[in-house]
Design a protein around this motif. Structure first.
Motif, PDB file in Angstrom:
ATOM      1  N   TYR A 103     -44.829  77.680 -58.432  1.00 36.16           N
ATOM      2  CA  TYR A 103     -44.273  76.381 -58.792  1.00 36.16           C
ATOM      3  C   TYR A 103     -44.678  75.945 -60.197  1.00 36.16           C
ATOM      4  CZ  TYR A 103     -43.221  76.435 -53.876  1.00 36.16           C
ATOM      5  OH  TYR A 103     -42.736  76.808 -52.657  1.00 36.16           O
ATOM      6  N   THR A 104     -45.404  76.815 -60.902  1.00 38.65           N
ATOM      7  CA  THR A 104     -45.795  76.449 -62.253  1.00 38.65           C
ATOM      8  C   THR A 104     -44.739  76.927 -63.237  1.00 38.65           C
ATOM      9  OG1 THR A 104     -48.104  76.636 -61.659  1.00 38.65           O
ATOM     10  CG2 THR A 104     -47.597  76.678 -64.003  1.00 38.65           C
ATOM     11  N   ALA A 105     -44.210  75.985 -63.990  1.00 41.94           N
ATOM     12  CA  ALA A 105     -43.168  76.332 -64.953  1.00 41.94           C
ATOM     13  C   ALA A 105     -43.774  76.474 -66.344  1.00 41.94           C
ATOM     14  CB  ALA A 105     -42.105  75.247 -64.958  1.00 41.94           C
ATOM     15  N   MET A 133     -42.187  76.667 -69.665  1.00 39.22           N
ATOM     16  CA  MET A 133     -40.835  76.558 -70.211  1.00 39.22           C
ATOM     17  C   MET A 133     -40.556  77.563 -71.318  1.00 39.22           C
ATOM     18  SD  MET A 133     -39.831  72.614 -70.273  1.00 39.22           S
ATOM     19  CE  MET A 133     -41.149  71.602 -69.706  1.00 39.22           C
ATOM     20  N   SER A 134     -41.589  77.868 -72.111  1.00 40.80           N
ATOM     21  CA  SER A 134     -41.337  78.789 -73.220  1.00 40.80           C
ATOM     22  C   SER A 134     -41.039  80.196 -72.724  1.00 40.80           C
ATOM     23  CB  SER A 134     -42.532  78.796 -74.166  1.00 40.80           C
ATOM     24  OG  SER A 134     -43.687  79.113 -73.437  1.00 40.80           O
ATOM     25  N   ALA A 159     -38.891  80.830 -70.190  1.00 44.23           N
ATOM     26  CA  ALA A 159     -37.714  80.750 -69.323  1.00 44.23           C
ATOM     27  C   ALA A 159     -36.809  81.954 -69.508  1.00 44.23           C
ATOM     28  CB  ALA A 159     -36.941  79.473 -69.636  1.00 44.23           C
ATOM     29  N   TRP A 219     -34.951  79.932 -64.758  1.00 43.66           N
ATOM     30  CA  TRP A 219     -34.549  79.060 -65.867  1.00 43.66           C
ATOM     31  C   TRP A 219     -35.584  78.023 -66.228  1.00 43.66           C
ATOM     32  CZ3 TRP A 219     -33.134  79.197 -60.966  1.00 43.66           C
ATOM     33  CH2 TRP A 219     -33.286  78.035 -60.224  1.00 43.66           C
ATOM     34  N   LEU A 220     -36.605  77.861 -65.364  1.00 47.76           N
ATOM     35  CA  LEU A 220     -37.672  76.928 -65.725  1.00 47.76           C
ATOM     36  C   LEU A 220     -38.914  77.681 -66.187  1.00 47.76           C
ATOM     37  CD1 LEU A 220     -37.440  74.266 -62.861  1.00 47.76           C
ATOM     38  CD2 LEU A 220     -36.796  73.960 -65.236  1.00 47.76           C
ATOM     39  N   GLY A 221     -38.832  79.005 -66.213  1.00 41.54           N
ATOM     40  CA  GLY A 221     -39.968  79.801 -66.635  1.00 41.54           C
ATOM     41  C   GLY A 221     -40.958  80.078 -65.518  1.00 41.54           C
ATOM     42  N   ARG A 222     -40.476  80.049 -64.261  1.00 42.54           N
ATOM     43  CA  ARG A 222     -41.357  80.365 -63.140  1.00 42.54           C
ATOM     44  C   ARG A 222     -41.257  81.855 -62.829  1.00 42.54           C
ATOM     45  NH1 ARG A 222     -38.963  75.591 -59.426  1.00 42.54           N
ATOM     46  NH2 ARG A 222     -37.098  76.729 -60.037  1.00 42.54           N
ATOM     47  N   PRO A 271     -38.429  71.994 -55.338  1.00 38.27           N
ATOM     48  CA  PRO A 271     -38.585  73.305 -55.964  1.00 38.27           C
ATOM     49  C   PRO A 271     -38.937  74.418 -54.966  1.00 38.27           C
ATOM     50  CG  PRO A 271     -40.612  72.067 -56.186  1.00 38.27           C
ATOM     51  CD  PRO A 271     -39.681  71.222 -55.363  1.00 38.27           C
TER      52      PRO A 271
END
Lengths: 528, 275
Positions: free
Chosen positions: B40-42, B44-45, B47, B61-64, B223
């Protein structure tokens, strides 16, 4: 056992054949002749869109936009790509007295409604009066003392100065319709307008709308015979529909898929930096009444990162209410809540928002659980990403957010009723080429869509002054002042400024994507 | 140990699939140990990174991290599917035995309700039920349970009808056994294997149905890591980031296949008549 194995093997083989057949069918060719010129020589176009209206009554909410978008109706004035205004159903020679209370327009001669009735100043007057009397938002634009008609001359007299009346009349809310026609069924059958197209059918459930050529169009020959607007909020359906040939054009293709079309000669893309802002309205009637909490949320959201990494660089990170594409102070204004996660944590800690029960989420200082309802829709591609990214980020801050998805129409209604904690909506703040109405509607005390509980005497006073100020430079300063108040009061999350697009097949011409965002098709729209 | 080896030799297929199913469950249980990072940790960079040494299955798409989400997805999916199968077996068996044993009005009422349920297409009714109750994993399980118990009820009822006329039931009656005792000691144990086998062969289908509801947005809500909803969310990225659909799809495929084959081989073990 042997028999069973054989049977299993045979079943497996059959399954493989079926799957292969399925995949190959998916790769199959396009359906020929579905759009474009068919055998009989009729030219038809199918446009896919994630946005549509609930009714065709132009006075319901923002449904009036679709009268113009579908090419059915037109307004007295038109908004140009540089946010300036010129005449449309009125000539360009409109004048105003010194007080800005008496505007005189010349209604263009030779304009006819689709039913053949000629447009006179008298009918334009009747249409405007119909809007002012029946439209709940009309008073947020202007209130006429009287409207006078003499031949083709239309005079609008207002009590207060209305320096930007021509801008306001460009809003689709003031679409000129034939009020002598039957208006009882306007929601389903649409109004009688002056546009290049006439409604053929509208399905309020699927929102599929078909318009056909207006044989009485005043502005020259209409090149297309028919346009079908197909509505779906599913972004992949829109993209795949364009690829498969089911759509000839798609409004606002997702940032995820736009690259597939930009490198392909079979498609052309029209892009515009619109006047849109993706707002995250914060409802102050609930737990977000506390400014500290709102500040912490604003400071914790990394909008730059959303735009750069999650939105494929197709959006500009938001800072203030009005887009960086306009001159309304994007670079000058001070955002007291710019990205600063440490300060957000500190704010909450100091204000007593702590996780006492150990569930990983903070409670209010009085010990109540926080669960923010984040209302959004999927009709625009950035919405879902923004909603889930906010949920993800705020969870790290210790604020629980529950996304809640509805269709666009429902979300607009929820915005008007204040049925949300945070509500994400992309709105064109410059739909009149000027933000006055937008600020009136969404942020001024008593605004028809201001159900967020925000009320600031200071802001209201600035807007009152703005409404009657004519000097463009002074107006600019007042708008900036109003924006700064909204920033200082931590009212709203300004996520991003979308760049709008229309992707069409390369044989389609005359579809436009403009900053106004409601001029889609015209008599010149064509398919080869 | 010798017994175990003999069993494995006698039922090689079942043993292999049982081992695989155990592996599946172990994966779900040990997800926190196996996962590369918090699902559950995104970041973002990061993604939409393609699969690579850093992220085995790529990122969403959220970087997970997709690999971690797939592992945690096994927890959600398996828990839901075992709950679901448990609930429908228990409810179906209870109602079926009651109907079969009591007969008369009770039988008629239960069976007519079951007829009503069967007369609708199952998935459509489940969608309607889940739609009314609102999207959540619990509601998705409840919705599928509402439409799926009938099969078990009918099975349990027909078995009960057979059993109640057996001599040993008459003997039990003669020796003074009360009804609850008879049901518990004689009817249930004789009806349960068939119900269990049906349940085992159904697990795969149930998993598909749960994933299906989640895919349509009636099940897991963001999520939450759940294979069906991950598949649905990846759809938008099908052409640009196909791994977002590929891996959840593979996960569903593998899990359903293992559970189906296990169900089949369990039937062979418990019900050797066919051979």
């Amino acid at each position: 056992m042997m028999n069973r194995n054989k049977r299993n093997r045979a079943a497996l083989l059959l399954l493989c054949i079926l799957i292969t057949a399925g995949i190959l069918t998916g790769c199959g060719g396009k359906k020929e002749g579905q759009a474009g010129t068919d055998g009989t020589g009729t030219k038809e176009l199918v446009i896919g869109t994630g946005q549509s209206c609930g009714t065709l009554d132009s006075l319901q909410g923002y449904d009036g936009w679709y009268t113009v978008r579908f090419g059915i109706g037109q307004t007295l004035t038109k908004l140009n790509d540089d946010f300036s205004v010129s005449g449309w159903l009125a000539e360009d020679d409109y004048t105003v007295n010194e007080d800005h209370t008496v505007w005189t327009f010349t209604v263009r001669s030779g304009v006819t409604f689709s039913n053949g009735t000629e447009l006179t100043a008298e009918l334009a007057k009747a249409s405007l009066e119909y809007t002012c009397e029946n439209g709940i938002r009309a008073a947020e634009y202007f209130t006429p003392v009287s409207i006078e008609a003499d031949g083709q001359t239309l005079t609008i007299i207002t009590e207060n100065p209305e320096p930007i009346l021509p801008n306001k009349l460009a809003d689709p809310y003031f679409t000129i319709i034939d009020t002598t026609a039957d208006l009882t069924d306007i929601a389903d059958k649409g109004p009688v307008g002056t546009g290049p197209f006439v409604l053929s059918s509208f399905n309020p459930t699927t929102k599929e709308t078909v318009v056909v050529k207006n044989e009485n169009y005043w502005g020259g020959e209409v090149l297309l015979d028919q346009i079908t607007f197909m509505y779906t909020e599913d972004q992949s359906t829109l993209t795949m529909g364009l690829q498969s040939g089911d759509f000839d054009a798609v409004y606002n293709v997702s940032m995820t898929n736009i690259d597939e079309f930009s490198d392909n000669d079979s498609y052309s893309i029209v892009r515009t930096a619109s006047g849109r802002t993706t707002h995250g309205f914060m409802n102050q009637n609930g737990v977000l009444k506390d400014e500290t909490l709102r500040q912490a949320i604003l400071r914790y959201i990394n909008k730059e990162s959303y735009c750069e990494h999650l939105l494929n660089g197709e959006y500009v990170a938001g800072k203030t209410l009005l887009t960086s594409a306009s001159d309304y102070g994007y670079d000058e204004l001070t955002d007291i809540n710019s990205y600063n996660p440490e300060s957000a944590v500190q704010l909450l800690d100091e204000a007593g928002y702590l996780d006492v029960d150990g569930d990983g989420f903070r409670e209010t200082p009085s010990g109540e659980k926080i669960n923010l309802r984040f209302v959004y829709y999927t009709g625009r591609p950035e919405q879902k990403i923004v909603a889930e990214a906010t949920q993800m980020e705020l969870a790290q801050l210790g604020i629980r957010v529950t996304p809640e998805v509805h269709d666009t129409q429902t979300v607009i209604d929820m915005l008007g009723k204040g049925d949300y904690d945070i509500l994400c909506m992309s709105i064109n703040a410059l739909n009149c080429g000027d933000p006055e109405n937008h600020m009136n509607t969404y942020f001024k005390t008593g605004g028809s869509y201001n159900a967020s509980g925000y009320s600031s005497a200071e802001f209201d006073a600035v807007l009152d002054e703005l409404t009657v100020t004519a000097d463009p430079e002074q107006r600019m300063e007042l708008v900036k002042e109003a924006e700064q108040i909204l920033l200082d009061d931590s009212v709203c999350i300004y996520y991003c400024y979308p760049v709008m697009n229309f992707v069409t097949k390369s044989n389609v011409s005359g579809i436009t994507s403009t900053p106004a965002d409601f001029y889609w098709v015209s008599e010149k729209t064509d398919i080869q | 140990m010798v017994k175990l080896i003999a069993f494995v030799k006698k039922n090689p297929a079942f043993s292999v699939f049982a081992l695989l199913a155990a592996g599946l469950i172990a994966t779900a249980v040990c997800a926190p140990l196996l996962a590369a990072q918090d699902p559950y940790t995104a970041v973002m960079s990061e993604a939409l990174q393609p699969p690579g040494p850093e992220h085995w299955f790529g990122t969403d798409w959220l970087g997970r991290d997709l690999y971690s989400r797939i592992l945690y997805g096994a927890r959600t999916s398996l828990t839901a599917v075992f709950c679901l199968t448990g609930v429908i077996m228990a409810a179906g068996a209870f109602l079926g035995i009651t109907a079969g044993w009591c007969g008369g009005v009770i039988d008629a009422v239960i069976m007519r309700i079951s007829d009503i349920m069967i007369s609708f297409p199952g998935m459509v009714l489940a969608m309607a039920a889940a739609g009314i109750m609102g999207a959540s994993m619990k509601n998705a399980v409840a919705a599928i349970a509402i439409v799926s118990w009938t099969k078990y009820a009918r099975l349990a009822r027909s078995l009960t009808l057979q059993i109640r006329n057996q001599d040993y039931i008459a003997a039990a009656r003669v020796t003074g056994s009360r009804t609850p005792h008879i049901l518990w000691r004689y009817v249930l144990p004789n009806a349960i294997p068939a119900v269990l086998i049906t349940g085992a062969t159904d697990i795969g289908t149930m998993m598909m149905e749960i994933a299906g509801l989640s895919f349509l947005g009636f099940g897991a809500v963001p999520p939450a890591a759940e294979w069906g909803s991950m598949l649905s969310e990846g759809r938008v990225y099908m052409t640009t980031a196909p791994w977002l659909m590929l891996f959840p799809g593979l996960a569903i495929f593998i899990a359903v296949m293992i559970l189906n084959l296990l169900g089949d081989s369990l039937r062979d073990v418990l019900d050797p008549r066919e051979e």
